[in-house]
Design a protein around this motif. Structure first.
Motif, PDB file in Angstrom:
ATOM      1  N   ALA A  29       7.651  -5.168  -5.696  1.00 21.30           N
ATOM      2  CA  ALA A  29       9.091  -5.079  -5.443  1.00 21.30           C
ATOM      3  C   ALA A  29       9.408  -5.146  -3.963  1.00 21.30           C
ATOM      4  O   ALA A  29      10.436  -5.665  -3.562  1.00 21.30           O
ATOM      5  N   VAL A  30       8.511  -4.611  -3.129  1.00 20.63           N
ATOM      6  CA  VAL A  30       8.822  -4.555  -1.701  1.00 20.63           C
ATOM      7  C   VAL A  30       8.266  -5.738  -0.910  1.00 20.63           C
ATOM      8  O   VAL A  30       8.593  -5.911   0.254  1.00 20.63           O
ATOM      9  N   CYS A  31       7.423  -6.537  -1.531  1.00 18.63           N
ATOM     10  CA  CYS A  31       6.675  -7.564  -0.791  1.00 18.63           C
ATOM     11  C   CYS A  31       7.601  -8.616  -0.181  1.00 18.63           C
ATOM     12  O   CYS A  31       8.313  -9.306  -0.893  1.00 18.63           O
ATOM     13  N   LYS A  57       7.581   2.879 -14.316  1.00 13.82           N
ATOM     14  CA  LYS A  57       8.593   1.869 -13.981  1.00 13.82           C
ATOM     15  C   LYS A  57       8.686   0.814 -15.069  1.00 13.82           C
ATOM     16  O   LYS A  57       9.756   0.333 -15.400  1.00 13.82           O
ATOM     17  N   SER A 109       0.659   9.727  -4.063  1.00 17.14           N
ATOM     18  CA  SER A 109      -0.731   9.926  -3.632  1.00 17.14           C
ATOM     19  C   SER A 109      -0.777  10.260  -2.148  1.00 17.14           C
ATOM     20  O   SER A 109      -0.033   9.689  -1.359  1.00 17.14           O
ATOM     21  N   GLU A 163       0.832  -1.212   0.000  1.00 15.01           N
ATOM     22  CA  GLU A 163       0.000   0.000   0.000  1.00 15.01           C
ATOM     23  C   GLU A 163       0.861   1.255   0.000  1.00 15.01           C
ATOM     24  O   GLU A 163       0.619   2.196  -0.761  1.00 15.01           O
ATOM     25  N   VAL A 164       1.838   1.263   0.906  1.00 12.60           N
ATOM     26  CA  VAL A 164       2.647   2.467   1.044  1.00 12.60           C
ATOM     27  C   VAL A 164       3.565   2.626  -0.168  1.00 12.60           C
ATOM     28  O   VAL A 164       3.775   3.739  -0.653  1.00 12.60           O
ATOM     29  N   ALA A 165       4.077   1.519  -0.675  1.00 10.04           N
ATOM     30  CA  ALA A 165       4.935   1.591  -1.864  1.00 10.04           C
ATOM     31  C   ALA A 165       4.163   2.190  -3.032  1.00 10.04           C
ATOM     32  O   ALA A 165       4.676   3.013  -3.799  1.00 10.04           O
ATOM     33  N   GLU A 222      11.189  -2.085 -15.019  1.00  8.78           N
ATOM     34  CA  GLU A 222      11.227  -2.368 -13.579  1.00  8.78           C
ATOM     35  C   GLU A 222       9.877  -2.929 -13.135  1.00  8.78           C
ATOM     36  O   GLU A 222       8.852  -2.622 -13.726  1.00  8.78           O
ATOM     37  N   LYS A 224       1.559   4.205  -2.868  1.00  8.33           N
ATOM     38  CA  LYS A 224       1.317   5.642  -2.643  1.00  8.33           C
ATOM     39  C   LYS A 224       2.572   6.447  -2.920  1.00  8.33           C
ATOM     40  O   LYS A 224       2.514   7.539  -3.485  1.00  8.33           O
ATOM     41  N   GLN A 225       3.697   5.904  -2.482  1.00  8.59           N
ATOM     42  CA  GLN A 225       4.941   6.622  -2.714  1.00  8.59           C
ATOM     43  C   GLN A 225       5.213   6.738  -4.214  1.00  8.59           C
ATOM     44  O   GLN A 225       5.544   7.807  -4.719  1.00  8.59           O
ATOM     45  N   GLU A 226       5.039   5.644  -4.916  1.00 11.33           N
ATOM     46  CA  GLU A 226       5.335   5.637  -6.350  1.00 11.33           C
ATOM     47  C   GLU A 226       4.492   6.672  -7.089  1.00 11.33           C
ATOM     48  O   GLU A 226       4.952   7.334  -7.999  1.00 11.33           O
TER      49      GLU A 226
END
Lengths: 699, 632
Positions: free
Chosen positions: B610-612, B599, B29, B20-22, B604, B24-26
Motif C-alpha cells: 500500500a505504501v510502495c 487487512k 513488531s 519494512e516499516v509499514a 484491504e 512492522k507498524q501493521e
C-alpha cells in the motif's frame, strides 16, 4: 472494545505533504496509513512518516516544559509549567529589548514543521530582523534566486507529462525535494522519458538514466553554463522566447561564449565534453523537458549562480511555465505566509540592523541571516551582541557548517530557549526547553509556504503529554509580548483561509485546496521581475552591486583553489549523503528507522580504500582542516576515487551524556563557514564540498 | 477470494524501505527480525518478501507441520502454537537460529539437511525426500558417492560423533527407486521453449530435471552409448550399481526429458544448428573425460592404460585381466577406482604409486581405507620416470623417491625428487590415472573469443552464463574434476539461470548473497547417543566381484540416527529461497509474512504494498498479471 477513529491528515516527517489516515484508539494514534485520495502522496508513505508513532510515543520524548537545573549544558533539568516557561522567556526578551533592543534576540528554526508563518510573525512583531533558518542554503535560497530571475520558483511539472527529465543532484526516491515525492517522478518516468542524471554518485536514477554526468561535487553552475554553451552554439534555444522574454540575452550569451568553452567546463566539472554536449542536446531538443534540482546545488558559493543559470536553461528552451516543463504553479487564494508574517511591520530601521544584511543582500531580501553572522555576534559582540535566542525544531550543532563554532556560540549565548521533541545536543545547551507537538498534534493549513499550488489540511489527531504545536507556542508567546494574535490556533487558521472563502472547520472536511493552474502566464502579464522578463542579466543584483550575470566561482576549498592542502587532504568530501530513514539530524532514536541505518556511512571508492587499508564496514576517520570524525566505510565503486561521500546529521541519542556524541560522527565538524566561502549575495553556506582525508580507525 | 501472493517488479524497487516499516507498524513488531526487507546493493535494491510459494518449501521443511498453505488463497502461514522453533529452548533459543546449520552450509548443493533429518526422524520419509529433491534430484547417487562435507561440520560431533547423513540420504533416495515413494512429477504449467543440454552426466541431468519441472521441453544430447556421463563410465559398479544409475535416469525420462545418446554436439550437429532447430537455451555440461598424460618415456607401450579408458571398458562389460602385477599411477579417486577394479579382475598384486604423501592424496579417506582393507598397497612419495618393456610391452617402471618441501607461500608442500634414489619396479601393466580434463576441442570453434586461456568456455561464476547469452555451462567441463554433488549444484543453478533468461529476467539479482553458518549452536540438553555403525561387504567378498561395498541402513536405524540431529538452525528459515522466513529470538519461534490477514479480511491490500512509491510490490493471482510482474 473502543472504536478506532480514522482521521485524515497530512504528514510532516520530512518537508511533508503526503496524505495520511491516522487511526486513533483510546486517545492514542495506533497506526498511520497513506491516504489514497491525497494529491501529493496518492496513498504512499515513506519510512519516516510510517514510524511517527514510534517517535511521538518515544519513551525519551520530553512531554512537558523544562528549565535548566545546574550549569549550562550540564544535562540536569527540572520540570516546570507552561506559564513559568513562557514567562521566563518573555521576561528575558523584555529585559534584552530594554537593554539592547529587539535585534539582540535571535529567533531560529530548522527545516521547519510548517510554522514559518508564525515564527516570522512573532519575530517581526517583536522587532528583530535576526531570523536564523536553514533557508540561506535550503529552498528559500532557490526561491530568492528565482524570485529575482523569473518572479518565483519554477517546479518540475510531472503532471504535465515531461518527455525528458533532468535529475540534477537529487535522490527523489529517498529524500523529499520539497514539492514532489519520488512517487510523482516515478510515474512520469514510467511513462517513458529521456532521463539525464547529474550526480557524483551512481544511484537509482543514474543507473536508469540515458545519460549520467558524474560531476565533480560543487561545480553544478559550471555544468549549467556548459549546457548553455551547447544550446547557444547549436542554436537549440527557443528564438521567440529569447527575443521577447529574456532580459540581457546578448551580454549573457557573450559571457558564455567567452568564458565557458566546453573544454573549460570539462576541466572544471570532470564531465566529458561530448557527454555534456549530448546531454544539453537531449534536454534542449526533447519537448517538454523539466529539471528537478536538489539542495546540493544551493549549498555552495555558487548557489545564486547555479539557480539563475539553470532557470535560464528552462527559459531559453521554452520550458518555463510550459506543461511538462518547469512551471510557476498558482497557489490557492489563501493568505500568503508573507502577509501573515507581517514582514511589512518590521521597520526599515530594524531591517537595517539585520546581521549581514548589507553583505548578503539577497539573503536579507528574503529575511534571512547567515548562521556565522549569528555566531560571531554571540562570540565577539560585533556588530552588536545577540543575548537571547529561541530555536524551534533546530539542531545547528549538528546541521550547520563548522559545528564547533556553532556549539561554542550556543553555549555562550546568555539565554537560549529551544522547542523540540527530544533533548538534542542543541537543546542540551538551552535554559528553557519547550515540548513541541509532532504533526499528529497539529492543526494547520499545511504546505502554504510551498510553490506547488496546494494547501493541505493537517488536523490534530491527539494531544500527547503537555506538548504544544509550535504555532501555539508562538501565539502564546506573542500574546504575552502584547503582539496582535488570535485567541486560538484555529482562529489564526480561519484568518489564513479567509480569502478562499472557507473556514478551518470546512477546510478540514475538504482536505485540500488547489490553485487553478494556468500555463504560459507570462504571455499575458510577463514575469514578476523589474523588467517583466526572465532576467538572465539581473537588474536587482546590478542595483545591489553584484555581478548581474551568472558565472562559476571555483569551490573555495578544492584541488584547484587550495592545492597546498592536497598533501594532507587529498580527497574531495561530498558531505550530506541522505538516507531513506533520517531527516537531517532527526530520527536517530526511532528503533524502526535506526535498525535500517545503525551507523553513519561514508562511501569510499574501493581503490581509495585499498590505498588506506580500509575494508568495507571498517570505522574510518575522516579529517579536514577543521577537525576529524568517524563513520563506517561503505565501499562504492560508483563514485570517483578522488571523492568521499559522507552522511550528515549524525549524533547518538543513545549516548546519555548531554553531548550525545555531537562531535563524533557529525560531518559538519569538517565543513567550513568562513565568509569567503559563502555565496556573496545569499550567504549560503558551503555545506557540501571541502577537502578531506581518510584513515582506518585504530580502535 | 482467489489465489493471492505478493509479486515483485524487480527493476523498480528504489530501496526506500517503506515496506519494512509499514510491515512492522501493521504487526506491531519491535526492531528486530523483519519478514520483509530490502537488500541494498547499490545501485540495485531487492525487496525480500514472502512469495507464498506454490510448493512452499518452508511447509515441506517443517517437521512439526506448523506451516500450512490455504488451499483456496494459497497463503502460507506459521501456526505459532505448533512451531517449536526447531527445538528452541524457551528463553535461550540458541543465539544463531537465524543462521544456517553447518550441514546445509557445507553441502555444495545446499540441501536443507537439518530439515531432512528432522522429518526422517519422525518417519516422514516422503516429505524428507521431497525436501532433498528441491536441491538435489539424485539422493541415491549422492547417498553413495558424496564425500559428505555435510558430516564434516556437523555439530553433533561436539557431543559425540557427526550424524550419518549420507546413509540417511541413500535410504530416502532408494525408497523412490524401490517404488515405496512415488516419483514426484508435479510439473508447472507447460512452456513452449526448448532447451538443449549437452552431456548427460550429473550436471546435465540435474539441469534437465529442474527445467523439466519448470515446464520446459528438454533434450539431452549424449555422445556416448549410455547416458550418465562420468557416473556411467568412470564409477565402478561396486560403488554405484548400474541399476541405481539406470533408475535415476529413468526418473528423469519420466518427466518428459528426451535423452539422445550417440549424438555428439560439436561436429556434425552444432550449437548454431540447434538454434535453427528452435532451441532457445543451452547448457553445456561435457564433463572432464580426457585423461592427462604423465609425459614420460614408454607411455605408449602396450600394457600402459589410461585410467578412465580402463574403467570405461569395465563399465561396458569388459572383464579383462591385464596382468597380475598392475601399477596404478595417481592419488585421486580415479586411481583408487582403477586399482580396486583391477584387484577384482584378478590383479592380485595391484598397487598404487603416488608422488606425494598419504595426507596429500586427493582421494577421500573412505576410499583410501577401503582400498587398504582390500589389501592393496599404496606406495607414496614415488614418481615414475619412465616405463620400459620388451617387445613393445611394458615390463617395468623406473621410479624415484620423492620428498616434500616445507610449506610454501601458498601453504602447500611441493614434492621434489631425492637425487640418487632411482629404482626399478617390475610390472605386468600400468594404469595412468593422474587426472582428467575437459575436452573442448570440438565445441571450442563454435565460441570464438569466448574461451579462457585454457581453452574452456568463459562463464560468469554466479549465473554460469557465457558471453553468448543463451549458452550456459557448468560441472567438470568448466571446473575440472570435482565431486558429483558440485556438478548437481551447477546443474540446478544453470536451470535457475536458464529459467530466468527465458523469462527475460535479471539473472544475478538476489543470488550470491552468501549464507552465514552457525558457529555456536545450542547443544547442552542433548545426551550422548553414538553414531550408528555403517557396514560394508567383507573385504574377501569384495575382491571377487563388483558387488556394492557399502551397505545401506534399515528404516529402524534411519529413525534412530536421524533423531540424533540437534537442530542447530531453523529448518524453515534456512530453506526459504527468498531469505524472508525469520526467527523471532525472544519468542523462540519462526515468524513470517501473513499477507496482512486482518487487512485482507476487510478487503484491504497488505501494508507493504500500500505504501510502495514505485508500486513494485503487487498482490493478487500471478496468473492474471501482465507484463513484468511475476513471482521471483
Amino acid at each position: 472494545m473502543t472504536e478506532v477513529k480514522k482521521i485524515r491528515t497530512v504528514c510532516r516527517s520530512c518537508h511533508g505533504g503526503c496524505g495520511v489516515i491516522a487511526q486513533v484508539k483510546d486517545g492514542r494514534v495506533i497506526k498511520v496509513e497513506g491516504d489514497p485520495s491525497s494529491p501529493i502522496g496518492r496513498g504512499t508513505l515513506c519510512t519516516k512518516g510510517l514510524a511517527i508513532t514510534q517517535l511521538a510515543y518515544h519513551p525519551e520524548r520530553i512531554l512537558y516544559p523544562l528549565k535548566r537545573a545546574g550549569r549550562k549544558g550540564g544535562g540536569k533539568w527540572e520540570r516546570i509549567t507552561w506559564d513559568e516557561a513562557l514567562d521566563t522567556i518573555t521576561g528575558k526578551f523584555r529585559k534584552v529589548i530594554a537593554r539592547l533592543g529587539p535585534e539582540s534576540i535571535v529567533i531560529g528554526q530548522g527545516t521547519g514543521r510548517d510554522y514559518e508563518s508564525h515564527l516570522y510573525r512573532f519575530a517581526n512583531l517583536l522587532g528583530t530582523p535576526n531570523v536564523l533558518t536553514a533557508g540561506h542554503m535550503c529552498y528559500v535560497s532557490r526561491v530568492g534566486s528565482t524570485l529575482i530571475t523569473c518572479g518565483t520558483l519554477p517546479i518540475a511539472d510531472y503532471e504535465g507529462d515531461p518527455k525528458c527529465i533532468v535529475m540534477w543532484a537529487c535522490n527523489p526516491q529517498w529524500t523529499n525535494p520539497d514539492e514532489y515525492k519520488g512517487e510523482a517522478f516515478f510515474r512520469a518516468y514510467k511513462k517513458g522519458v529521456k532521463l539525464i542524471c547529474i550526480d557524483p554518485r551512481k544511484g537509482y536514477v543514474a543507473d536508469r538514466a540515458d545519460l549520467w554526468l558524474k560531476i565533480r561535487p560543487g561545480t553544478d553552475a559550471a555544468l549549467s553554463l556548459g549546457f548553455h554553451r551547447v544550446i547557444i552554439e547549436e542554436e537549440l534555444y527557443d528564438r521567440d522566447f529569447v527575443e521577447n522574454q529574456v532580459h540581457g540575452w546578448e551580454p549573457f550569451r557573450e559571457r558564455v561564449m567567452n568564458d565557458y568553452p566546453l573544454e573549460v567546463v570539462e576541466k572544471i566539472t570532470w564531465v566529458d565534453k561530448d557527454l555534456i554536449r549530448q546531454a544539453a542536446r537531449m534536454y534542449a531538443t526533447t519537448k517538454p523537458a523539466c529539471i528537478h534540482w536538489g539542495v546540493p546545488t544551493e549549498q555552495t558559493i555558487n548557489c545564486v549562480n547555479y539557480t539563475r543559470t539553470t532557470t535560464g536553461l528552462m527559459a531559453i528552451t521554452g520550458n518555463l511555465d510550459a506543461p511538462g516543463g518547469n512551471v510557476l504553479f498558482v497557489n490557492p487564494p489563501t493568505r500568503t505566509v508573507a502577509e501573515f508574517s507581517r514582514h511589512r511591520d518590521l521597520s526599515p530601521k530594524q531591517q537595517e540592523k539585520r546581521l549581514g544584511g548589507d553583505q548578503f543582500k539577497l539573503g536579507a531580501r528574503v529575511a534571512l541571516i547567515n548562521p556565522k553572522k549569528a555566531w560571531d555576534a554571540i562570540l565577539t559582540g560585533k556588530p552588536y551582541p545577540l543575548k537571547a535566542g529561541l530555536l524551534c525544531g533546530s539542531n545547528p550543532v549538528i546541521t550547520r557548517a563548522n559545528a564547533k563554532e556553532a556549539y561554542a556560540a550556543l553555549k555562550k549565548i546568555e539565554f537560549l530557549a529551544v522547542a523540540d521533541f527530544f533533548l538534542t545536543p542543541t537543546a542540551e545547551l538551552a535554559d528553557i526547553f519547550l515540548p513541541s507537538g509532532t504533526w499528529l498534534e497539529q492543526n494547520h493549513v499545511a504546505d502554504n509556504w510551498k510553490r506547488h499550488g496546494y494547501v493541505l489540511a493537517r488536523q490534530k489527531c491527539v494531544e500527547i503529554g503537555e506538548c504544544w504545536q509550535d504555532h501555539k507556542i508562538f501565539l502564546e508567546l506573542g500574546r504575552r509580548m502584547g503582539q496582535e494574535w488570535w485567541p486560538t490556533v484555529e482562529n489564526a487558521l480561519d484568518y489564513l483561509l479567509e480569502p478562499a472563502g472557507i473556514t478551518w472547520e470546512e477546510f478540514k472536511e475538504k482536505g485540500y485546496l488547489r490553485g487553478e493552474m494556468v500555463y504560459y502566464k507570462y504571455k499575458e502579464r510577463g514575469f514578476s521581475t523589474p523588467t517583466k522578463k526572465v532576467e538572465l542579466y539581473s537588474t536587482v543584483l546590478e542595483k545591489w552591486g553584484y555581478d548581474p550575470l551568472p558565472k562559476y566561482v571555483e569551490v573555495p576549498e578544492s584541488p584547484f583553489s587550495t592545492p597546498h592542502l592536497l598533501k594532507d587532504y587529498p580527497y574531495i568530501l561530498n558531505a550530506g549523503l541522505r538516507t531513506p530513514v533520517f531527516f537531517h539530524s532527526a530520527n536517530r532514536q526511532v528503533p524502526w528507522l535506526r535498525e535500517i541505518r545503525p551507523d553513519p556511512l561514508v562511501e569510499i571508492h574501493p581503490e581509495t580504500a585499498a590505498r588506506h587499508g580500509i575494508k568495507n564496514g571498517h570505522w574510518v576517520y575522516i579529517s579536514s582542516p577543521r577537525g576529524r570524525i568517524k563513520q563506517r566505510a561503505k565501499l562504492n565503486e560508483h563514485i570517483d576515487p578522488r571523492v568521499i561521500v559522507a552522511e550528515h546529521g549524525w549524533w547518538y541519542p543513545e549516548r546519555k551524556d548531554p553531548g550525545h556524541g555531537w562531535d563524533v560522527s557529525n560531518v559538519n565538524i569538517l565543513t567550513d563557514n568562513a565568509y569567503e566561502t559563502l555565496d556573496p549575495a545569499m550567504g549560503s553556506t558551503n555545506l557540501r564540498v571541502c577537502l578531506c582525508n581518510v584513515s582506518p580507525c585504530e580502535d | 477470494m482467489g489465489k493471492v501472493v505478493l509479486m515483485l517488479n524487480e527493476v523498480d524497487c528504489m530501496g526506500c524501505h517503506a515496506c519494512e516499516v509499514a510491515c512492522k507498524q501493521e504487526h506491531g513488531s519491535p526492531a528486530g527480525p523483519k519478514v520483509i526487507r530490502i537488500i541494498e546493493s547499490s545501485p540495485y535494491f531487492k525487496p525480500l518478501f514472502c512469495h507464498h510459494c506454490e510448493d512452499a518449501p518452508c511447509r515441506l521443511a517443517c517437521p512439526e507441520g506448523a506451516i500450512t498453505k490455504d488451499g483456496n488463497t494459497g497463503i502460507v502461514l506459521v501456526d505459532r502454537e505448533k512451531c517449536d522453533g526447531c527445538k528452541a529452548e524457551a528463553g535461550k533459543s540458541g543465539p544463531e537460529k537465524q543462521e544456517t546449520s553447518s550441514c546445509k552450509y557445507g553441502c555444495p548443493a545446499q540441501i536443507d539437511v537439518q530439515g531432512v533429518t528432522t522429518l526422517a526422524a519422525k518417519g516422514k520419509f516422503a516429505e524428507a525426500l521431497r525436501l532433498i529433491k528441491l536441491a538435489n534430484p539424485f539422493p541415491s547417487l549422492c547417498g553413495r558417492l558424496c564425500p559428505h562435507p555435510c558430516e564434516a561440520g556437523c555439530f553433533r560431533s561436539q557431543i559425540d560423533q557427526p550424524l550419518a547423513i549420507r546413509a540417511i540420504e541413500r535410504f530416502l533416495g532408494d525408497l523412490e527407486i524401490k517404488g515405496k515413494i512415488p516419483i514426484q512429477r508435479e510439473i508447472k504449467s507447460k512452456r513452449k521453449e526448448k532447451v538443449a543440454v549437452i552431456g548427460s552426466g550429473p550436471a546435465g541431468l540435474a539441469c534437465a530435471y529442474y527445467l523439466a519441472l519448470e515446464g520446459y521441453r528438454v533434450v539431452v544430447f549424449e555422445k556416448d552409448e549410455h547416458p550418465g556421463g562420468m557416473l556411467a563410465v568412470g564409477i565402478p559398479a561396486y560403488r554405484l550399481p548400474a541399476e541405481i544409475l539406470a533408475a535415476q535416469i529413468e526418473m528423469i525420462r519420466s518427466l518428459g526429458v528426451v535423452i539422445k545418446t550417440r549424438c555428439e554436439v560439436g561436429r556434425k550437429k552444432t550449437i548454431g544448428g540447434l538454434r535453427k532447430e528452435g532451441f532457445k537455451a543451452f547448457f553445456i555440461a561435457i564433463g572432464a573425460h580426457k585423461g592427462s598424460r604423465l609425459n614420460v618415456p614408454g607411455e605408449e607401450l602396450a600394457g600402459v592404460y589410461q585410467g578412465l579408458e580402463y574403467l570405461k571398458g569395465i563399465n561396458s562389460g569388459s572383464r579383462l585381466n591385464i596382468g597380475k602385477r598392475v601399477a596404478v599411477i595417481g592419488g585421486g579417486n580415479a586411481a583408487i577406482d582403477s586399482v580396486r577394479s583391477a584387484r577384482r579382475l584378478g590383479s592380485d598384486e595391484a598397487f598404487i604409486l603416488y608422488r606425494r604423501g598419504m595426507k596429500e592424496m586427493p582421494a577421500t579417506p573412505e576410499e583410501i581405507n577401503q582400498c587398504r582393507e582390500e589389501g592393496i598397497p599404496i606406495r607414496t612419495l614415488t614418481q615414475p620416470l619412465k616405463f620400459f618393456g620388451s617387445n613393445g610391452r611394458v615390463t617395468g617402471i623406473e621410479a624415484v623417491r620423492m620428498r616434500l618441501t616445507e610449506l610454501d607461500d601458498t601453504g602447500r608442500r611441493k614434492a621434489e625428487p631425492v637425487l640418487g634414489t632411482e629404482f626399478k619396479i617390475k610390472v605386468d601393466a600400468v594404469i595412468v590415472a593422474i587426472g582428467q580434463e575437459a575436452d573442448w576441442d570440438s565445441l571450442a570453434s563454435q565460441f570464438p573469443g569466448s574461451l579462457t586461456d585454457r581453452g574452456i568456455l568463459r562463464i560468469d561464476p554466479l549465473t554460469l552464463q557465457s558471453d553468448h547469452p543463451d549458452v550456459f555451462s557448468g560441472g567438470d567441463g568448466v571446473r575440472g574434476s570435482r565431486t558429483v554433488v558440485e556438478a548437481i549444484s551447477d546443474g540446478r543453478r544453470a536451470a535457475v539461470s536458464i529459467n530466468r533468461y527465458l523469462r527475460g529476467e535479471n539473472l544475478s539479482l538476489g543470488r550470491g548473497n552468501g549464507i552465514n553458518p552457525i558457529k555456536n549452536p545450542q547443544h547442552s540438553r542433548y545426551e550422548k547417543a553414538p553414531r550408528i555403525e555403517l557396514s560394508c561387504l567383507a573385504p574377501d567378498l569384495r575382491i571377487t566381484s563388483f558387488r556394492e561395498v557399502q551397505k545401506g541402513i534399515t528404516k529402524a536405524l534411519v529413525l534412530r540416527e536421524a533423531k540424533r540431529c540437534i537442530s542447530c538452525g531453523t529448518s524453515c528459515v534456512q530453506i526459504c529461497p527468498y531469505e524472508v522466513m525469520q526467527f523471532d529470538q525472544p519468542a523462540g519461534k519462526a515468524i513470517k509474512c501473513d499477507l496482512c490477514l486482518e487487512k485482507r479480511e476487510k478487503n484491504e491490500a497488505p501494508a507493504c504494498l500500500a505504501v510502495c512509491p514505485t508500486r513494485c510490490i503487487l498482490w493478487g493471482d500471478p496468473e492474471k498479471q501482465e507484463g513484468k510482474y511475476r513471482i521471483l
